[in-house]
Design a protein around this motif. Sequence first.
Motif, short mmCIF file in Angstrom:
data_model
loop_
_atom_site.label_atom_id
_atom_site.label_comp_id
_atom_site.label_asym_id
_atom_site.label_seq_id
_atom_site.Cartn_x
_atom_site.Cartn_y
_atom_site.Cartn_z
N GLY A 157 0.79 -1.23 0.00
CA GLY A 157 0.00 0.00 0.00
C GLY A 157 0.82 1.27 0.00
O GLY A 157 0.31 2.35 0.31
N HIS A 158 2.10 1.17 -0.37
CA HIS A 158 2.98 2.33 -0.31
C HIS A 158 2.92 3.15 -1.59
O HIS A 158 2.76 2.61 -2.69
CB HIS A 158 4.42 1.89 -0.07
CG HIS A 158 4.60 1.02 1.13
ND1 HIS A 158 4.32 1.46 2.41
CD2 HIS A 158 5.01 -0.28 1.25
CE1 HIS A 158 4.55 0.48 3.27
NE2 HIS A 158 4.96 -0.58 2.59
N ARG A 159 3.07 4.43 -1.43
CA ARG A 159 3.24 5.31 -2.58
C ARG A 159 4.73 5.31 -2.92
O ARG A 159 5.58 5.51 -2.05
CB ARG A 159 2.78 6.72 -2.21
CG ARG A 159 2.80 7.73 -3.34
CD ARG A 159 2.33 9.06 -2.82
NE ARG A 159 2.35 10.08 -3.84
CZ ARG A 159 2.14 11.37 -3.57
NH1 ARG A 159 1.89 11.76 -2.33
NH2 ARG A 159 2.17 12.26 -4.55
N VAL A 160 5.06 5.11 -4.19
CA VAL A 160 6.45 4.89 -4.58
C VAL A 160 6.95 5.99 -5.52
O VAL A 160 6.23 6.40 -6.45
CB VAL A 160 6.62 3.52 -5.27
CG1 VAL A 160 8.10 3.28 -5.61
CG2 VAL A 160 6.10 2.40 -4.36
N ILE A 161 8.17 6.42 -5.27
CA ILE A 161 8.84 7.42 -6.11
C ILE A 161 10.19 6.83 -6.51
O ILE A 161 10.94 6.36 -5.66
CB ILE A 161 9.04 8.74 -5.36
CG1 ILE A 161 7.68 9.30 -4.92
CG2 ILE A 161 9.76 9.76 -6.23
CD1 ILE A 161 7.78 10.40 -3.91
#
Length: 288
Positions: free
Chosen positions: A211-215
């Motif tokens: 559920g992580h937002r990734v950059i």
Amino acid sequence: MDFLATWLAVQFLSGRVFFFGLLTAAVGVCVFHRTARPRVRSWMGISTGLSALLVALSATPLPVWAYGFWFVALAATLLLRRPPRRRSVTLAVFLLLCAVMTAWELPRQFLKPVALTRGTTLHVIGDSLSMGSGVPDGDWPSLLGKALDIPVVRHAHAGATVGTALSYADEIPEDPKSVVLVELGGNNLLGGKGDFAQELDEMLARLRRGGHRVILVELPLPPLYNAYGAAQRRLARRHGATLIPKRVLAGIFAVPGATTDGLHLSDEGHRALAAALAQCFTVLPAAP
């Protein structure tokens, strides 16, 4: 001399030579067709050929067919002599392709600042580039956290490849407020280690399941390493990750004293990278 060599290297690593090559090729073929002087035409032909070489060596990860169309149109523009109308058509097609390729790649050089919410935890997965040079809290992840006033947790080790850092993706606790910044791939690229695309696909899949937002920090690419950039862009789209343009990291290597050996960051390099990455984010107040 060292400064000039570094500056030239950065132009390639950042992909700027791609745009310079397209521009000078377009100007060269226009002059080539508007002059009747043999010497000028010869010089413009040579100049255009060198410009085409810059485009080819820029490692800009466009599809192979796009490069193919462009080079065929360039060759036709230079070699086709008669009739005049057909020459005009091939010139127009080539200039159109230059414009299309510029419009295709140019937006990828810019990034709208990524919005973070106050209270967000930023996790950094990286290699030795993300590790400090001995000064406590002097690494760029710590400095970035201070600049943004958010907590940062670093997961990094020297020599890390995407494959050897896969376990870090499982260590990050599930948290809808967490954001993961991935700075990896340099050791895959320089050492030819592992299957970069497959390993990155697996890492992004694990982070997405959490559920992580990734950059992703886009890799600065040396000539002929297009495949690494193409894989990053393709997988970023597939997994909904944000890409920080490669010019951001590449530009740090042009900062005087930014590296200790041409690759690893000095204290000055860590400060410069933290400042550059801070411009890629904006921190919003936490929701009431």
